[in-house]
Write an enzyme that holds these catalytic residues in place. Structure first.
Site, mmCIF file in Angstrom:
data_model
loop_
_atom_site.group_PDB
_atom_site.id
_atom_site.type_symbol
_atom_site.label_atom_id
_atom_site.label_comp_id
_atom_site.label_asym_id
_atom_site.label_seq_id
_atom_site.Cartn_x
_atom_site.Cartn_y
_atom_site.Cartn_z
ATOM 1 N N GLY A 8 155.686 95.657 -79.601
ATOM 2 C CA GLY A 8 155.365 95.305 -78.410
ATOM 3 C C GLY A 8 156.303 96.202 -77.550
ATOM 4 O O GLY A 8 156.544 95.840 -76.217
ATOM 5 N N GLY A 11 155.558 96.499 -73.620
ATOM 6 C CA GLY A 11 155.468 95.292 -72.768
ATOM 7 C C GLY A 11 156.631 95.225 -71.792
ATOM 8 O O GLY A 11 157.257 96.075 -71.819
ATOM 9 N N GLN A 12 156.700 93.952 -71.241
ATOM 10 C CA GLN A 12 157.833 93.965 -70.213
ATOM 11 C C GLN A 12 159.188 94.137 -70.583
ATOM 12 O O GLN A 12 159.880 95.024 -70.432
ATOM 13 C CB GLN A 12 157.765 92.570 -69.457
ATOM 14 C CG GLN A 12 158.962 92.332 -68.280
ATOM 15 C CD GLN A 12 159.193 90.824 -67.922
ATOM 16 O OE1 GLN A 12 158.845 90.022 -68.684
ATOM 17 N NE2 GLN A 12 159.635 90.946 -66.789
ATOM 18 N N ASP A 53 148.809 97.121 -85.469
ATOM 19 C CA ASP A 53 148.601 95.663 -85.521
ATOM 20 C C ASP A 53 149.307 94.931 -85.993
ATOM 21 O O ASP A 53 149.303 94.898 -87.440
ATOM 22 C CB ASP A 53 146.940 95.930 -85.693
ATOM 23 C CG ASP A 53 146.256 94.340 -85.474
ATOM 24 O OD1 ASP A 53 147.294 93.378 -85.216
ATOM 25 O OD2 ASP A 53 145.219 94.132 -85.843
ATOM 26 N N TYR A 142 152.166 78.297 -77.762
ATOM 27 C CA TYR A 142 153.166 79.141 -77.457
ATOM 28 C C TYR A 142 154.438 78.536 -78.158
ATOM 29 O O TYR A 142 155.229 79.105 -78.779
ATOM 30 C CB TYR A 142 153.488 79.477 -75.825
ATOM 31 C CG TYR A 142 154.496 80.609 -75.608
ATOM 32 C CD1 TYR A 142 154.556 81.747 -76.007
ATOM 33 C CD2 TYR A 142 155.563 80.009 -75.018
ATOM 34 C CE1 TYR A 142 155.356 82.535 -75.916
ATOM 35 C CE2 TYR A 142 156.877 81.044 -74.827
ATOM 36 C CZ TYR A 142 156.357 82.145 -74.960
ATOM 37 O OH TYR A 142 157.611 83.255 -74.734
ATOM 38 N N LYS A 146 156.899 79.237 -81.339
ATOM 39 C CA LYS A 146 158.102 79.682 -81.150
ATOM 40 C C LYS A 146 159.054 78.798 -81.901
ATOM 41 O O LYS A 146 160.085 79.328 -82.644
ATOM 42 C CB LYS A 146 158.843 79.546 -79.815
ATOM 43 C CG LYS A 146 157.830 80.603 -78.698
ATOM 44 C CD LYS A 146 158.417 82.099 -79.003
ATOM 45 C CE LYS A 146 157.987 83.228 -78.446
ATOM 46 N NZ LYS A 146 158.157 84.549 -79.089
ATOM 47 N N ILE A 172 162.038 86.410 -67.634
ATOM 48 C CA ILE A 172 162.786 87.591 -67.620
ATOM 49 C C ILE A 172 162.182 88.130 -66.119
ATOM 50 O O ILE A 172 160.998 88.300 -66.223
ATOM 51 C CB ILE A 172 162.612 88.484 -68.726
ATOM 52 C CG1 ILE A 172 162.974 87.582 -69.948
ATOM 53 C CG2 ILE A 172 163.271 89.793 -68.568
ATOM 54 C CD1 ILE A 172 164.382 87.473 -70.027
HETATM 55 C C1 AKB Z 1 156.799 82.659 -70.267
HETATM 56 O O1 AKB Z 1 156.791 82.403 -69.244
HETATM 57 O O2 AKB Z 1 155.848 82.522 -71.217
HETATM 58 C C2 AKB Z 1 157.829 83.378 -70.825
HETATM 59 C C3 AKB Z 1 158.815 82.487 -71.581
HETATM 60 C C4 AKB Z 1 159.902 82.028 -70.669
HETATM 61 O O3 AKB Z 1 158.931 82.656 -72.718
HETATM 62 N N1 AKB Z 1 158.312 84.153 -69.834
#
Ligand code: AKB
Length: 321
Positions: A8, A11-12, A53, A142, A146, A172
């Protein structure tokens, strides 16, 4: 000298972490990888870059073998809002990708940094001073990935002695690379729009407090945790880390100290607002402070000043900070 793989990397966080790692450990010792997004010129020209990948274990293992990698910073993941729009893809990228990285690390004896997130919390979690160890019942894909990722990393440490470590990142804020589809993206967009148009319409509502952190502190957190004495780490894979707890209007007030004409209004996006409402207002990060000396440098005021200064240079707009 360490041999590091970053996934990654375009990415940011990846684009800045890779450069910080190259500065610390040498350009040739940090192998940047991405999937689809082209790396910027600095990243591309400063050291090795490959497209891989992570959902295909052979592509991860081939790079680790080729470069004799001993440390992996695994950042390839879908963020919360895009994950909620395509939960099946989010499972593949966030879970299969992590599993493949951990399996590769087990085989080739690498240590692994994987970020978790404030998204690992959800309904039932105490929203204020969210403890390090508490209820985690997120209701987004998400969040599910996590929490599962935190547990999987703990498992690989306990069962296979893979040196896994990680933090729960808040939103972030940065000016180099845009975030790609998170709930906290509003807190980056607001600075771009303040400089370009002196106004911003927030998709997150007034009064919604979330933890945020400026990029230099996010980079320090990742590197310091990976350098920390393992004997001191009790919470290896999911340290709460925060730098500030703010709502959109707090950022606007701070921007107005530099751009007095700036205005903020709201057009709430129900999907992202629901996600934000299920996340902590502010996390207790005392475990990170005690176990490996976490201490952020930037608060809202110093971050805003630096963001506006750097971003106005990047956008070619003159603003006195
Ligand atoms: C998001 O908003 O999905 C991320 C995070 C806080 O994990 N920046």
């Amino acid at each position: 000298m360490k041999k590091i793989l970053v996934t990654g990397a375009a990415g940011q966080i990846g684009s800045e972490l890779t450069m910080a790692l190259r500065e610390k450990y040498g350009n040739e010792n940090v192998i940047a990888t991405g999937h689809i997004k082209e790396p910027d010129e600095t990243l591309h020209n400063s050291g090795p870059f490959h497209f891989i990948d992570c959902t295909k274990i052979n592509t991860v293992a081939a790079i680790v073998k080729k470069y004799r990698v001993d440390t992996i910073y695994h950042l390839a993941a879908l963020l919360s809002a895009v994950a909620e729009k395509d939960p099946q893809l989010a499972w593949d990228v966030n879970m299969i990708g992590l599993y493949n990285v951990l399996e590769t690390a087990r085989t080739y004896k690498c240590s692994v940094f994987t970020p978790s997130s404030i998204g690992a919390f959800g309904p039932g979690t105490p929203l204020d001073h969210t403890p390090q160890d508490t209820t985690q019942r997120p209701n987004t894909m998400y969040g599910v990935t996590k929490v599962a990722g935190e547990l999987l990393c703990d498992y690989y440490f306990k069962r296979f002695k893979v040196d896994t470590r990680g933090v729960r990142y808040p939103g972030i804020i940065s000016y180099k690379t845009l975030p790609g589809g998170g709930t906290t993206d509003y807190a980056v967009e607001i600075y771009y729009e303040a400089i370009k148009h002196k106004k911003y319409t927030s998709f997150i509502n007034r009064g919604t407090y979330l933890d945020l952190m400026y990029m230099p502190d996010a980079i320090t957190a990742a590197i310091d945790l990976m350098e920390a004495n393992p004997d001191k780490l009790q919470h290896r894979n999911a340290f709460n880390v925060s730098a500030m707890s703010v709502a959109p209007e707090n950022i606007a007030d701070e921007i107005r100290k530099i751009i007095p004409e700036f205005t903020l209004d709201y057009k709430v996006d129900p999907l992202r607002q629901a996600i934000a409402d299920s996340w902590p207002n502010n996390m207790d990060d005392s475990a990170a402070r005690q176990e490996w000396g976490w201490e952020p440098e930037y608060n809202l005021e110093s971050m805003t000043k630096d963001m506006i200064e750097k971003l106005s240079q990047k956008l070619g707009k003159e603003i006195k900070t």
